[in-house]
Design an enzyme around this catalytic site. Sequence first.
Site, mmCIF file in Angstrom:
data_model
loop_
_atom_site.group_PDB
_atom_site.id
_atom_site.type_symbol
_atom_site.label_atom_id
_atom_site.label_comp_id
_atom_site.label_asym_id
_atom_site.label_seq_id
_atom_site.Cartn_x
_atom_site.Cartn_y
_atom_site.Cartn_z
ATOM 1 N N GLY A 73 0.841 -1.209 0.000
ATOM 2 C CA GLY A 73 0.000 0.000 0.000
ATOM 3 C C GLY A 73 0.866 1.245 0.000
ATOM 4 N N ARG A 81 0.999 -5.077 -5.159
ATOM 5 C CA ARG A 81 1.142 -6.266 -4.305
ATOM 6 C C ARG A 81 1.374 -7.410 -5.290
ATOM 7 N NH1 ARG A 81 -0.568 -4.199 0.612
ATOM 8 N NH2 ARG A 81 -2.310 -2.736 0.545
ATOM 9 N N ASP A 130 4.756 -4.612 6.107
ATOM 10 C CA ASP A 130 5.212 -5.953 6.492
ATOM 11 C C ASP A 130 5.323 -6.928 5.311
ATOM 12 O OD1 ASP A 130 2.471 -6.021 6.302
ATOM 13 O OD2 ASP A 130 2.127 -6.929 8.257
ATOM 14 N N ASP A 160 -0.069 2.197 8.541
ATOM 15 C CA ASP A 160 -0.567 1.395 9.668
ATOM 16 C C ASP A 160 0.271 1.514 10.942
ATOM 17 O OD1 ASP A 160 -2.359 0.516 7.772
ATOM 18 O OD2 ASP A 160 -1.383 -1.421 7.454
HETATM 19 O O1 F6P Z 1 -1.396 -1.515 4.751
HETATM 20 C C1 F6P Z 1 -1.940 -0.305 4.345
HETATM 21 C C2 F6P Z 1 -3.417 -0.426 4.120
HETATM 22 O O2 F6P Z 1 -3.925 0.840 3.743
HETATM 23 C C3 F6P Z 1 -4.223 -1.009 5.281
HETATM 24 O O3 F6P Z 1 -4.482 -0.070 6.288
HETATM 25 C C4 F6P Z 1 -5.447 -1.519 4.571
HETATM 26 O O4 F6P Z 1 -6.052 -2.561 5.278
HETATM 27 C C5 F6P Z 1 -4.890 -2.006 3.262
HETATM 28 O O5 F6P Z 1 -3.667 -1.324 3.045
HETATM 29 C C6 F6P Z 1 -5.787 -1.787 2.074
HETATM 30 O O6 F6P Z 1 -5.187 -2.345 0.965
HETATM 31 P P1 F6P Z 1 -5.654 -2.106 -0.542
HETATM 32 O O7 F6P Z 1 -5.291 -0.701 -0.928
HETATM 33 O O8 F6P Z 1 -4.897 -3.107 -1.326
HETATM 34 O O9 F6P Z 1 -7.126 -2.274 -0.566
#
Ligand code: F6P
Length: 326
Positions: free
Chosen positions: A14, A75, A106, A131
Amino acid sequence: MATIKSIGILTSGGDAPGMNAAIRAVTRAARYNGWSVNGIMRGYKGLITGEIEEFHSNSVSNIIQRGGTILKTARCDEFKSAEGRKTAYDNMKAAGIDALVVIGGDGTITGAQVFAEEFDVPVVALPGTIDNDLSGTDTTIGYDTALNTIVEAVDKLRDTATSHERLFFVEVMGRRAGYLALNGAIASGAEAAIIPESQTGDDQLKTLIDNGFRKSKNSAIVLVAEDPSTGGALGLAERVEREFPQYDARVTILGHLQRGGSPTAADRILASRLGAAAVEALKEGQRNVMVGLKNGDIVYTPFCQALSKSKTVKQSNVELVKMLSI
Ligand code: F6P
């Protein structure tokens, strides 16, 4: 110890405000030391597809104030396979890259740990996630900006909550961690924070209604961490409708708004210091560490410890929200 002449830099997972400031700091510090720098696009994905471009000092001009990441992010499931990582390693070597600086949360550090061990590559990580859930640093890059975004939103919601005498559940990000919800609650004067770290079996919603809301207030704002263990803002509002129908509840889910925007000064300074320290770490021969800031000082933490989840929200801050919301 092989001498480093060329590094690759990527952002993964993210995005977080301040990632650009970190890219700038790593690039400039590396160039300052006479190294060449390669920007790797779309995180580990770009390493697998070979999307790598040479970065000069001016490649990172005028980005310190910008949210998101100029390197893009992703990702990447392919990097979870040995085959994907082998392709990534081959591309990295073909581009003449001796070491990597990865910026992310992480998932990014887990990938870095596996890759570094598998191919004996020096990798240094910077904690880039809103986070704040990485051990080895007091705060992560992006967390302060996200917190400020939450506070700004709650200040606005407070106006309408007070006018209509409503109970607002405001859901914030944080994955499995409650830093944004808890500290967002302190900073915005919210009546409660419902976070995964406080799921001790007590019914936090009932406590809020019995102790605070019913006694002295006609409106309330409750920050809810997105983790399923809290019930989520929608789940809590449904419970209010069923169990406490005398209250008028509303839900706001802040979502990806929290990940955007220009980084705060605190995030820019953090990213700049950590970025320069990442280059310093590689110069010193350190590898497979995350760079963090603890009590104002730069610290290096091995990947496994950074991922250990030994850091947790301060219990005294949980008490603080309760004390200040009477
Ligand atoms: O890890 C960062 C974060 O924004 C989290 O707080 C949240 O759960 C997740 O990424 C959301 O991921 P995505 O943007 O892939 O929906």
